[in-house]
Design a protein around this motif. Structure first.
Motif, PDB file in Angstrom:
ATOM      1  N   GLY A  59       0.833  -1.224   0.000  1.00  0.00           N
ATOM      2  CA  GLY A  59       0.000   0.000   0.000  1.00  0.00           C
ATOM      3  C   GLY A  59       0.853   1.253   0.000  1.00  0.00           C
ATOM      4  O   GLY A  59       0.550   2.229  -0.722  1.00  0.00           O
ATOM      5  N   SER A  60       1.940   1.275   0.785  1.00  0.00           N
ATOM      6  CA  SER A  60       2.798   2.457   0.809  1.00  0.00           C
ATOM      7  C   SER A  60       3.493   2.663  -0.532  1.00  0.00           C
ATOM      8  O   SER A  60       3.601   3.805  -1.032  1.00  0.00           O
ATOM      9  N   SER A  61       3.981   1.557  -1.131  1.00  0.00           N
ATOM     10  CA  SER A  61       4.631   1.700  -2.453  1.00  0.00           C
ATOM     11  C   SER A  61       3.628   2.163  -3.515  1.00  0.00           C
ATOM     12  O   SER A  61       3.959   2.999  -4.384  1.00  0.00           O
ATOM     13  N   LEU A  62       2.400   1.646  -3.462  1.00  0.00           N
ATOM     14  CA  LEU A  62       1.375   2.066  -4.422  1.00  0.00           C
ATOM     15  C   LEU A  62       1.018   3.541  -4.234  1.00  0.00           C
ATOM     16  O   LEU A  62       0.815   4.290  -5.225  1.00  0.00           O
ATOM     17  N   SER A  63       0.958   3.993  -2.986  1.00  0.00           N
ATOM     18  CA  SER A  63       0.658   5.399  -2.729  1.00  0.00           C
ATOM     19  C   SER A  63       1.769   6.297  -3.287  1.00  0.00           C
ATOM     20  O   SER A  63       1.492   7.359  -3.887  1.00  0.00           O
ATOM     21  N   ALA A  64       3.051   5.895  -3.137  1.00  0.00           N
ATOM     22  CA  ALA A  64       4.152   6.693  -3.676  1.00  0.00           C
ATOM     23  C   ALA A  64       4.089   6.751  -5.197  1.00  0.00           C
ATOM     24  O   ALA A  64       4.336   7.807  -5.825  1.00  0.00           O
ATOM     25  N   LEU A  65       3.770   5.638  -5.835  1.00  0.00           N
ATOM     26  CA  LEU A  65       3.668   5.636  -7.300  1.00  0.00           C
ATOM     27  C   LEU A  65       2.494   6.498  -7.793  1.00  0.00           C
ATOM     28  O   LEU A  65       2.596   7.187  -8.823  1.00  0.00           O
ATOM     29  N   LEU A  66       1.401   6.482  -7.068  1.00  0.00           N
ATOM     30  CA  LEU A  66       0.265   7.299  -7.461  1.00  0.00           C
ATOM     31  C   LEU A  66       0.573   8.790  -7.325  1.00  0.00           C
ATOM     32  O   LEU A  66       0.055   9.625  -8.102  1.00  0.00           O
ATOM     33  N   LYS A  67       1.417   9.156  -6.369  1.00  0.00           N
ATOM     34  CA  LYS A  67       1.824  10.551  -6.245  1.00  0.00           C
ATOM     35  C   LYS A  67       2.636  10.994  -7.451  1.00  0.00           C
ATOM     36  O   LYS A  67       2.583  12.160  -7.865  1.00  0.00           O
ATOM     37  N   GLN A  68       3.416  10.068  -8.032  1.00  0.00           N
ATOM     38  CA  GLN A  68       4.231  10.408  -9.203  1.00  0.00           C
ATOM     39  C   GLN A  68       3.438  10.311 -10.517  1.00  0.00           C
ATOM     40  O   GLN A  68       3.982  10.613 -11.578  1.00  0.00           O
ATOM     41  N   GLU A  69       2.217   9.868 -10.442  1.00  0.00           N
ATOM     42  CA  GLU A  69       1.439   9.661 -11.656  1.00  0.00           C
ATOM     43  C   GLU A  69       1.194  10.993 -12.398  1.00  0.00           C
ATOM     44  O   GLU A  69       1.137  11.015 -13.645  1.00  0.00           O
ATOM     45  N   VAL A  70       1.046  12.093 -11.713  1.00  0.00           N
ATOM     46  CA  VAL A  70       0.772  13.372 -12.380  1.00  0.00           C
ATOM     47  C   VAL A  70       1.940  13.741 -13.290  1.00  0.00           C
ATOM     48  O   VAL A  70       1.755  14.073 -14.478  1.00  0.00           O
ATOM     49  N   GLU A  71       3.145  13.685 -12.780  1.00  0.00           N
ATOM     50  CA  GLU A  71       4.320  14.017 -13.583  1.00  0.00           C
ATOM     51  C   GLU A  71       4.518  13.005 -14.715  1.00  0.00           C
ATOM     52  O   GLU A  71       4.840  13.372 -15.851  1.00  0.00           O
ATOM     53  N   LEU A  72       4.345  11.746 -14.393  1.00  0.00           N
ATOM     54  CA  LEU A  72       4.543  10.705 -15.406  1.00  0.00           C
ATOM     55  C   LEU A  72       3.506  10.819 -16.528  1.00  0.00           C
ATOM     56  O   LEU A  72       3.812  10.555 -17.701  1.00  0.00           O
ATOM     57  N   GLN A  73       2.309  11.208 -16.165  1.00  0.00           N
ATOM     58  CA  GLN A  73       1.274  11.358 -17.188  1.00  0.00           C
ATOM     59  C   GLN A  73       1.620  12.476 -18.159  1.00  0.00           C
ATOM     60  O   GLN A  73       1.453  12.332 -19.366  1.00  0.00           O
ATOM     61  N   GLU A  74       2.129  13.576 -17.620  1.00  0.00           N
ATOM     62  CA  GLU A  74       2.522  14.682 -18.499  1.00  0.00           C
ATOM     63  C   GLU A  74       3.645  14.264 -19.424  1.00  0.00           C
ATOM     64  O   GLU A  74       3.643  14.556 -20.630  1.00  0.00           O
ATOM     65  N   MET A  75       4.640  13.543 -18.903  1.00  0.00           N
ATOM     66  CA  MET A  75       5.742  13.073 -19.732  1.00  0.00           C
ATOM     67  C   MET A  75       5.250  12.094 -20.792  1.00  0.00           C
ATOM     68  O   MET A  75       5.682  12.130 -21.960  1.00  0.00           O
ATOM     69  N   ARG A  76       4.371  11.219 -20.402  1.00  0.00           N
ATOM     70  CA  ARG A  76       3.852  10.232 -21.351  1.00  0.00           C
ATOM     71  C   ARG A  76       3.059  10.918 -22.463  1.00  0.00           C
ATOM     72  O   ARG A  76       3.182  10.564 -23.648  1.00  0.00           O
TER      73      ARG A  76
END
Length: 424
Positions: free
Chosen positions: A149-166
């Protein structure tokens, strides 16, 4: 298959109400008809609406039937069955059938208990010690869930930046030159790998020929070694005769050594026994001698005590009986002179010499030493011939006779100093 499993299966099927009697001998050999019939009855007992293929004439039909039963029990009852063992229809299939039968038998028993009014387990009856392993597993799973759960929460926080890059990468236009360059690079790599593979294929024939030559060489060397081994086995060594002769002599000497060693051991044992017996005899002799010495000392002390008493008595009455003793001494002296003359004649005839003195050893006195008393002295004492009464007169007569003898032989007439009783 064990006897226990077979017995439990037959009893469970009888309790479940299976119409046919199942014997333990039914599964000694493969019996697919009976296994298929039992499977159909168990599945119908679990779910009357279940649909199963009923044809089991051909091999494909039997395989399809086993697969459908295994799939049905896995999806409905969550029971994993081994299809190979069920298809074998022998003793190993009983273990798989026992899984379904035990599940139905437990359900029937629980239903009977509910009908009989058995109270369900309460909190007081619940034993948490039986769930210790489950508790450990739950703790482990809870920790894993927390980490994921903690690792998934950290990845979801980075999703905004990753989405823009993608989105930026997808929206970027394609550059043909770069694509062409990447394609040429990939083509060159493929050509290199192809050339390397072709080169290996070309060298494969040479490697094969080299391997065949080496194999042939090894075979020839093996044949030569085998021939040499056979020749060495057939040839008798040069010193084998002498070796066998020495081996025979060694065996003979060893047997002789063993025999002598055994005899020596036996003789040593016998010697020890003899020494022990001699030692025991010596100890017994010493004990007897000590006992004899003790008795003789007691007798000597007793006799000395008697002699002192006698001297005391004779001293008191000596005055009164002097005349009588003188007459008796004269008569005894005449008799003793005659006897001594006869004894001197015998001694002269034999050429012997009389020795005067007592039987006490040198340096030993009556009190501290072990003086010995002969039988003759004991008899003299018993007969009343005490020292100092008649002994002096007899000794004077004998010494006078000895002096006369020397006078007759032409001697100087002197008497040799042979000692007297007073010296002792």
């Amino acid at each position: 298959m064990s006897y226990r499993d077979m017995r439990n299966f037959t009893e469970m099927m009888r309790a479940l109400g299976y119409p046919r009697l199942i014997s333990m001998e039914n599964f000694r050999s493969p019996n697919f008809a009976l296994v298929s019939e039992i499977l159909q009855w168990l599945v119908r007992r679990y779910d009357p609406n279940a649909e199963l293929p009923m044809d089991t004439d051909t091999e494909q039909d039997r395989v399809l039937f086993i697969k459908s039963v295994a799939q049905f029990m896995a999806t409905k009852a969550h029971i994993k069955l081994n299809g190979k063992k069920l298809y074998g229809a022998d003793g190993y299939a009983v273990k798989e059938l026992l899984k379904i039968a035990s599940m139905l038998y437990d359900a029937m028993r629980s239903n009977q208990n509910d009908r009989a009014g058995v109270k369900p387990a309460t909190i007081e009856q619940f034993d948490i010690t039986s769930k210790t392993s489950d508790l450990k597993l739950v703790r482990q799973l809870a920790s894993e869930i927390t980490e994921h759960g903690s690792s998934l929460s950290a990845l979801l926080k980075q999703e905004v930046e990753l989405q823009e890059m993608r989105v930026a990468v997808i929206a970027r236009p394609l550059e043909l030159d770069e694509i062409e360059r990447e394609l040429k690079t990939s083509i060159n790599q493929v050509h290199g790998k192809t050339r390397e593979s072709v080169h290996r294929l070309e060298n494969l024939a040479g490697d094969e020929a080299n391997l065949e030559a080496r194999i042939e060489k090894k075979k020839q060397e093996l044949e030569r070694n085998q021939k040499r081994l056979k020749s060495l086995q057939n040839v008798r060594p040069a010193f084998m005769d002498e070796y066998e002769k020495l081996e025979g002599e060694l065996k003979r000497h060893y047997e002789e050594y063993i025999e002598r060693f055994r005899n020596l051991t036996y003789l040593e044992h016998q010697l020890k026994e003899l020494n022990r017996i001699e030692q025991e005899k010596l100890e017994a002799t010493n004990l007897s001698l000590q006992e004899m010495q003790r008795r003789m000392q007691e007798q000597e002390q007793h006799l000395h005590g008697g002699i002192n008493d006698t001297f005391a008595l004779t001293g008191d009455s000596g005055v009164e009986h002097d005349d009588e003793e003188e007459d008796e001494d004269e008569e005894d002296g005449e008799d003793d002179d005659e006897e001594e003359e006869e004894e001197e004649g015998e001694i002269r005839g034999k050429g012997g010499r009389r020795v005067f003195g007592n039987m006490t050893g040198e340096g030993l006195d009556d009190e501290g030493g072990s003086s010995l008393t002969t039988e003759a002295d004991s008899e003299d004492i018993d007969n009343g011939h005490l020292l100092g009464q008649d002994g002096d007169e007899d000794d004077e007569d004998v010494l006078g006779a000895y002096g006369d003898e020397h006078d007759d032989d032409g001697g100087d007439g002197g008497i040799p100093d042979m000692g007297s009783d007073d010296d002792f």
